[in-house]
Write a protein that holds these residues in place. Sequence first.
Motif, short mmCIF file in Angstrom:
data_model
loop_
_atom_site.label_atom_id
_atom_site.label_comp_id
_atom_site.label_asym_id
_atom_site.label_seq_id
_atom_site.Cartn_x
_atom_site.Cartn_y
_atom_site.Cartn_z
N SER A 278 0.87 -1.18 0.00
CA SER A 278 0.00 0.00 0.00
C SER A 278 0.90 1.22 0.00
O SER A 278 1.80 1.35 0.83
N ILE A 279 0.65 2.12 -0.95
CA ILE A 279 1.60 3.20 -1.25
C ILE A 279 0.90 4.55 -1.17
O ILE A 279 -0.07 4.79 -1.89
N GLU A 280 1.40 5.40 -0.30
CA GLU A 280 0.93 6.78 -0.22
C GLU A 280 1.92 7.66 -0.98
O GLU A 280 3.13 7.62 -0.71
N THR A 281 1.42 8.44 -1.92
CA THR A 281 2.28 9.25 -2.78
C THR A 281 1.90 10.72 -2.66
O THR A 281 0.76 11.10 -2.90
N LEU A 282 2.89 11.54 -2.28
CA LEU A 282 2.68 12.97 -2.04
C LEU A 282 3.50 13.78 -3.04
O LEU A 282 4.59 13.37 -3.46
N TYR A 283 2.97 14.96 -3.41
CA TYR A 283 3.59 15.80 -4.44
C TYR A 283 3.79 17.22 -3.92
O TYR A 283 3.00 17.72 -3.10
N GLY A 284 4.84 17.90 -4.41
CA GLY A 284 5.08 19.27 -3.99
C GLY A 284 6.01 20.01 -4.93
O GLY A 284 6.81 19.42 -5.65
N ALA A 285 5.89 21.35 -4.92
CA ALA A 285 6.74 22.21 -5.75
C ALA A 285 6.75 23.61 -5.15
O ALA A 285 5.82 24.01 -4.44
N PHE A 286 7.80 24.38 -5.44
CA PHE A 286 7.82 25.80 -5.10
C PHE A 286 7.02 26.58 -6.14
O PHE A 286 6.91 26.17 -7.31
N ASP A 287 6.50 27.72 -5.72
CA ASP A 287 5.79 28.59 -6.65
C ASP A 287 6.79 29.37 -7.51
O ASP A 287 7.99 29.37 -7.25
N ASP A 288 6.29 30.05 -8.54
CA ASP A 288 7.17 30.71 -9.51
C ASP A 288 7.79 32.00 -8.98
O ASP A 288 8.68 32.56 -9.62
N GLN A 289 7.35 32.45 -7.82
CA GLN A 289 8.00 33.60 -7.20
C GLN A 289 8.97 33.17 -6.11
O GLN A 289 9.55 34.02 -5.43
N TYR A 290 9.16 31.87 -6.00
CA TYR A 290 10.06 31.28 -5.01
C TYR A 290 9.80 31.88 -3.62
O TYR A 290 10.71 32.29 -2.91
N SER A 291 8.52 31.89 -3.27
CA SER A 291 8.12 32.48 -2.00
C SER A 291 7.46 31.47 -1.07
O SER A 291 7.37 31.71 0.13
N GLN A 292 6.98 30.35 -1.63
CA GLN A 292 6.32 29.36 -0.77
C GLN A 292 6.34 27.98 -1.42
O GLN A 292 6.40 27.84 -2.63
N TRP A 293 6.27 26.98 -0.56
CA TRP A 293 6.19 25.59 -0.97
C TRP A 293 4.73 25.18 -1.05
O TRP A 293 3.95 25.48 -0.14
N VAL A 294 4.35 24.53 -2.13
CA VAL A 294 2.99 24.04 -2.31
C VAL A 294 3.02 22.52 -2.20
O VAL A 294 3.55 21.83 -3.06
N GLY A 295 2.48 21.99 -1.15
CA GLY A 295 2.54 20.56 -0.86
C GLY A 295 2.82 20.37 0.62
O GLY A 295 2.88 21.34 1.36
N TRP A 296 3.02 19.18 1.08
CA TRP A 296 2.84 17.97 0.29
C TRP A 296 1.34 17.67 0.12
O TRP A 296 0.59 17.78 1.09
N THR A 297 0.95 17.30 -1.09
CA THR A 297 -0.45 17.02 -1.36
C THR A 297 -0.61 15.61 -1.90
O THR A 297 0.23 15.12 -2.66
N ASN A 298 -1.69 14.95 -1.47
CA ASN A 298 -2.01 13.60 -1.94
C ASN A 298 -3.28 13.68 -2.78
O ASN A 298 -4.39 13.78 -2.23
#
Length: 330
Positions: A278-298
């Motif tokens: 059973s596998i939980e997979t989370l995703y994330g990236a910085f925004d284009d203004q390099y001001s905040q992290w978006v994630g981790w999201t499932n």
Amino acid sequence: MSSLTSPSSNYILSVKTNRYTFDWQTFIADLQAGITDSNPYIFQGYVEDDEVTTNGIVNKTHYSQFTHGDKNIFGDDPVLGIFPNAGRPAQSINTYTYTDTGTVASSVTPVDRSQLSTLLTPNQIFTNSQLDIIFSTIPADQRVTKVTGVPRIYSTGPDEFKGDQYQGGWCKVKNGEIIVRTSRAGQPLSNTFLNIQNRSVATPETSCAREVDGIRLSRVEDRPLRIFQGIYEYIFPTPTQCWEWFNMDSRDGNTFYNNRYARDLAGDTSGQAKRILSIETLYGAFDDQYSQWVGWTNPDVNGPRKSSSDDFIQTYDGKSVYSMHNLLGE
């Protein structure tokens, strides 16, 4: 003035995966001690690779091929839960009903997240509001043509002074383009000043590079989509263990675990499973203004299992479950 597109030039998936295995000895000891909520998944190690896929092309099909980490503990298990691989779907989160043969009761279409289209399509990885943060200066109707990957990381920050200390970096993003700043908090920066700093409005790729530990990088960095996985291995008891622990003969034990886990969670009616992942997979990236992290999201939570009337099935919401017919190392 020259510019550099804010999305990275390639769409790359970087994956880190932790592996856990259910420890039956601890579980039985807890059970005998009256501990009814024991759930002893023991951490085995991790693997990590910065380029598992590139523009939809899979570079690493097995965890043992990853660049870093404890590769031997993953045996020959294929990479799962992200893209279709080894004859298995990208996600396995459906529910099933059974009479003589199994049928899908509730399902979602698996999404190949190595494809750029899944980054751009709301709710296939990120929600609309999350995409509006990640690509804040590119309107949604322009992203199909302008976005080639997650945002680059570059020298930037808020365009303001705190006391006499400027808070921003050398560059900013506008209309999906990284450009060298020609002013700071309303005060102009001359070309002469920029040149003294070895920066120029004509060379954003090098002028907008960050400094790390006081050393300026050679250029602006492309970034991958970051993925973090937790793999939870549940090995079915052997016939001897079924008898010793639960007073079940080998046939009953095999039938119970194949039906309850492999069949009900993964749709495998073969009766040949020896374990599930059973596998939980989370995703994330910085925004284009390099001001905040978006994630981790499932993006797999609140799937078909969420509304199941079976409490056991509900506990696996948000996890892709795969039936495995081999033990690790076989």
